[in-house]
Design a protein around this motif. Structure first.
Motif, PDB file in Angstrom:
ATOM      1  N   HIS A  53      -4.864   4.271   5.776  1.00 64.69           N
ATOM      2  CA  HIS A  53      -5.348   3.136   4.988  1.00 64.69           C
ATOM      3  C   HIS A  53      -4.644   3.057   3.638  1.00 64.69           C
ATOM      4  O   HIS A  53      -4.209   1.988   3.208  1.00 64.69           O
ATOM      5  CB  HIS A  53      -6.858   3.257   4.785  1.00 64.69           C
ATOM      6  CG  HIS A  53      -7.414   2.238   3.835  1.00 64.69           C
ATOM      7  ND1 HIS A  53      -7.653   0.932   4.213  1.00 64.69           N
ATOM      8  CD2 HIS A  53      -7.756   2.328   2.518  1.00 64.69           C
ATOM      9  CE1 HIS A  53      -8.126   0.259   3.175  1.00 64.69           C
ATOM     10  NE2 HIS A  53      -8.194   1.080   2.136  1.00 64.69           N
ATOM     11  N   GLY A  56       0.831  -1.204   0.000  1.00 63.35           N
ATOM     12  CA  GLY A  56       0.000   0.000   0.000  1.00 63.35           C
ATOM     13  C   GLY A  56       0.862   1.248   0.000  1.00 63.35           C
ATOM     14  O   GLY A  56       0.627   2.188  -0.758  1.00 63.35           O
ATOM     15  N   ARG A 113      -4.189   0.013  -3.462  1.00 62.52           N
ATOM     16  CA  ARG A 113      -5.124   0.501  -2.448  1.00 62.52           C
ATOM     17  C   ARG A 113      -6.028   1.600  -2.992  1.00 62.52           C
ATOM     18  O   ARG A 113      -7.192   1.677  -2.616  1.00 62.52           O
ATOM     19  CB  ARG A 113      -4.353   1.007  -1.237  1.00 62.52           C
ATOM     20  CG  ARG A 113      -3.718  -0.095  -0.413  1.00 62.52           C
ATOM     21  CD  ARG A 113      -4.248  -0.063   0.978  1.00 62.52           C
ATOM     22  NE  ARG A 113      -3.974  -1.307   1.686  1.00 62.52           N
ATOM     23  CZ  ARG A 113      -4.350  -1.534   2.937  1.00 62.52           C
ATOM     24  NH1 ARG A 113      -4.998  -0.604   3.602  1.00 62.52           N
ATOM     25  NH2 ARG A 113      -4.095  -2.674   3.516  1.00 62.52           N
ATOM     26  N   GLY A 131      -1.388   1.589   3.839  1.00 56.24           N
ATOM     27  CA  GLY A 131      -1.339   0.181   4.219  1.00 56.24           C
ATOM     28  C   GLY A 131      -1.452  -0.093   5.689  1.00 56.24           C
ATOM     29  O   GLY A 131      -1.239  -1.232   6.123  1.00 56.24           O
TER      30      GLY A 131
END
Length: 672
Positions: free
Chosen positions: A184, A5, A81, A187
């Protein structure tokens, strides 16, 4: 932590840097103040004239680095992501580009200086609406671009982007990405959103262990249905929600369980964003008072949302949301297997299935009770015992009746009862009915219709002092429950309708929790209906009619006691599961009662013989014998010696005189 991510987002930021560099080059090429160290702190006349003479919105700018008129924004990319976020929140390519532009200063400090230059204000180091649209190849003149910043658009409605400086024109408003979204995309999903801390939110990971749920159960259907909004009506608080949580976790979906203390719309929005980021379901239980704003903040949504409570759903909460209304199934809500798994190794030889059969608790309550039992056992240096299990289970399922009933913690068992075999057998049957009612009335379908509940109601009839209250305490102790004696002074009210309201509060609380409810001297409220000769008779009959209806739907365990069975209305008798007669004890039983009452006292050698004589001469019920034994104990304690036969006789004589009866062997009741 997801390293892929972080790498994916940084690669997209690097590509964005090239576009920013092109825009910087394009703007600085025709800007005579580009080298001014104070640029951005003021606007010179030359700059004002250049801006006034510049091309209109949408025209090709110098150098061709940025073009208007519907240029295609960059693809944010692949299977990373950002792409996953775009799918979860329904983002367009332009949305993803705007999000990336707003994200850049959060992960690369160089963008602060770049954005300060492009904003022509060194103090504004975040992207603005106008800058984000410029970098996308369009501009604030484009209606489609402006629409992406509407409060109902995916970026803002999903909580991914915040637009600040509402007092400015739209192009000059600052964009900010919440830290939870930044984490987020980089990651990091290890922790809950900081906005949810201390708000009663618990993250429950997927758990495939355990018995699969019944495919026809509400939990299994919700787990298989995808995004859905459901109101689950429970009989026992937490029971239905616990079953749904177990089914969702067994299906491989994480669950965010929310226990709101009040309506908190910002927390609800953060909760929904967290669920969409994780692909989790949301279970809210219990609902706070007046939950309309909370419900409207949560539904409809792109994840399963379950709202659980004991009340009926109100259509006004979310009239256009398509909220499904389901009833949690009746029956056992927490199995012995879960108790066994949560408790681990046990101390002592006891039947765990029978020990927990009377508790109508859900999965969440079982887990809490098991944790409490393990902690208590560890404190005492043993494995969990029957006492630990029952103590902890009572704590999680105790009713809120202290203002209208007196709690008795049972400390007696069947060995403390002196009764003939028939009433003893019926008391044991009563405990069996309380344990097995879910199987008999639920699985075997022996419950009749008409809205009848699964309650167990018994009448104990007998003279005063024959052991009716003690029998109720024994039943509660055998089931591992507390006994609550209804305080009639707090229930009966002189105002019309208030008695029924007070009783309803008691019945509702006992319906959804675990205890044994005792109506002592029940004929005060369960008396016979009479011919209506006055308004008093009419309202008394209404009260009895209410009680008849309420007993039909009762789900708890209740014991009614009366000194005279004929005083109880026959219609109540039909609704009773058992009627237990407590007979007056004969001479042999009175001997046993004397010995049982004095079992813990030091006794002289002549006590046994005097007990036999007093049992034959004094016809006393068990309660009176207990009082006589207490009197004998006080007499002995005053002398500092053991209880003697004379003390026993003195106690018996005292009880006879209290009752106004002639003392055997002469002497009037009032004689000293």
């Amino acid at each position: 932590m997801d390293a892929d991510g972080t790498g994916g987002v940084l690669g997209q930021i690097a590509a964005l840097r090239a576009r920013v560099a092109a825009l910087v080059e394009a703007r600085s090429a025709g800007d005579p103040t580009a080298g001014d160290p104070l640029r951005g702190l003021y606007v010179t006349g030359e700059t004002a004239r250049r801006i006034a003479a510049g091309p209109p919105p949408g025209a090709v700018r110098d150098g061709g680095a940025v073009r208007g008129g519907g240029a295609v924004p960059p693809d944010p990319g692949g299977t990373g992501r950002t792409a996953g976020l775009a799918r979860a929140f329904g983002l367009s390519g332009l949305d993803a580009h705007v999000l990336l532009v707003a994200l850049a200063p959060e992960v690369d400090r160089d963008f602060e200086a770049l954005y300060g230059y492009l904003n022509d204000d060194v103090g504004r180091r975040r992207a603005t609406v106008g800058l984000a649209l410029d970098l996308a190849g369009t501009g604030p003149f484009d209606p489609a671009g402006r629409d992406r910043f509407h409060p109902a658009a995916p970026l803002r409605a999903g909580g991914l982007l915040e637009v600040e400086d509402e007092d400015r024109p739209l192009p000059g408003r600052t964009l900010r990405v919440p830290e939870r979204v930044v984490a987020h995309l980089l990651g990091d999903d290890d922790r809950l959103d900081a906005e949810l801390l201390g708000k009663g939110v618990e993250l429950l990971p997927p758990e495939a262990a355990g018995t699969p749920p019944d495919p026809a159960s509400p939990g299994a259907r919700i787990a298989a249905s995808g995004p859905v909004a459901v109101h689950l009506r429970e009989r026992v608080p937490g029971a239905g929600a616990g079953a749904v949580v177990a089914a969702l976790r067994h299906a491989g979906r994480p669950v965010l369980r929310y226990r709101p203390e009040s309506v908190d719309v910002p927390a609800a929005r953060a909760l929904l964003r967290e669920a969409r980021l994780r692909g989790a379901a949301v279970v809210v239980e219990p609902l706070p008072p007046e939950p309309g704003p909370l419900v409207r903040a949560l539904v409809p949504s792109a994840v399963p949302v379950v709202l659980a409570g004991t009340g009926a759903p109100d259509p006004r909460w979310a009239p256009d949301a398509g909220l499904l209304a389901l009833d949690a199934p009746d029956g056992a809500v927490g199995g012995p297997d879960l108790w066994r798994r949560e408790l681990g190794p046990l101390e002592g030889d006891f039947d765990l299935d029978a020990a927990v059969a009377a508790y109508r608790v859900g999965e969440d309550q079982i887990r809490r009770a098991a944790r409490s039992a393990r902690a208590l056992a560890a404190f005492e240096g043993t494995a969990p015992t029957l006492a630990h299990v029952r103590h902890s289970a009572r704590l999680v399922s105790a009713p809120l009746l202290d203002s209208r009933a007196r709690r008795i913690r049972p400390a007696v068992g069947f060995t403390d009862l002196v009764l003939p075999e028939e009433p003893l057998g019926m008391l044991r049957e009563l405990t069996g009915r309380a344990r097995d009612r879910d199987r008999v009335l639920g699985e075997w379908r022996l419950r009749t219709g008409g809205g009848r509940g699964r309650g167990v109601v018994a009448l104990f009839a007998g003279e005063s002092g024959t052991g009716k209250t003690l029998g109720a305490e024994v039943v509660a102790g055998e089931l591992g429950l507390d006994l609550y004696v209804v305080d009639l002074s707090s229930v009966v009210d002189k105002y019309v309708g208030e008695t029924e309201k007070n009783l309803e509060r008691i019945f509702v609380e006992v319906d959804r929790t675990d205890c044994v409810l005792l109506f002592d001297e029940a004929d005060a409220v369960f008396g016979k209906r009479s011919e209506v000769r006055s308004s008093h008779d009419r309202y008394a009959n209404l009260e009895s009619a209410y009680l008849l209806q309420r007993l039909e739907a009762f789900d708890g365990i209740a014991v009614l006691t009366t000194n005279l069975r004929s005083n109880v209305d026959e219609a109540f008798t039909r609704r009773l599961d058992l009627v237990v007669e407590f007979p007056f004890p004969d001479a042999a039983q009175r001997v046993s009662l004397w010995h049982s009452s004095l079992a813990g006292t030091p006794r002289a050698a002549d006590v046994d013989g005097e007990i036999a004589r007093c049992a034959g001469e004094f016809e006393l019920a068990g309660g009176a014998i207990r009082s006589a034994a207490v009197t004998a104990g006080y007499l002995a304690a005053a002398r500092g010696s053991a209880v003697t036969g004379a003390d026993v006789r003195a106690g018996a004589v005292r009880e006879y005189r209290k009752a106004g009866r002639l003392v055997p062997g002469g002497g009037l009741p009032w004689a000293p």
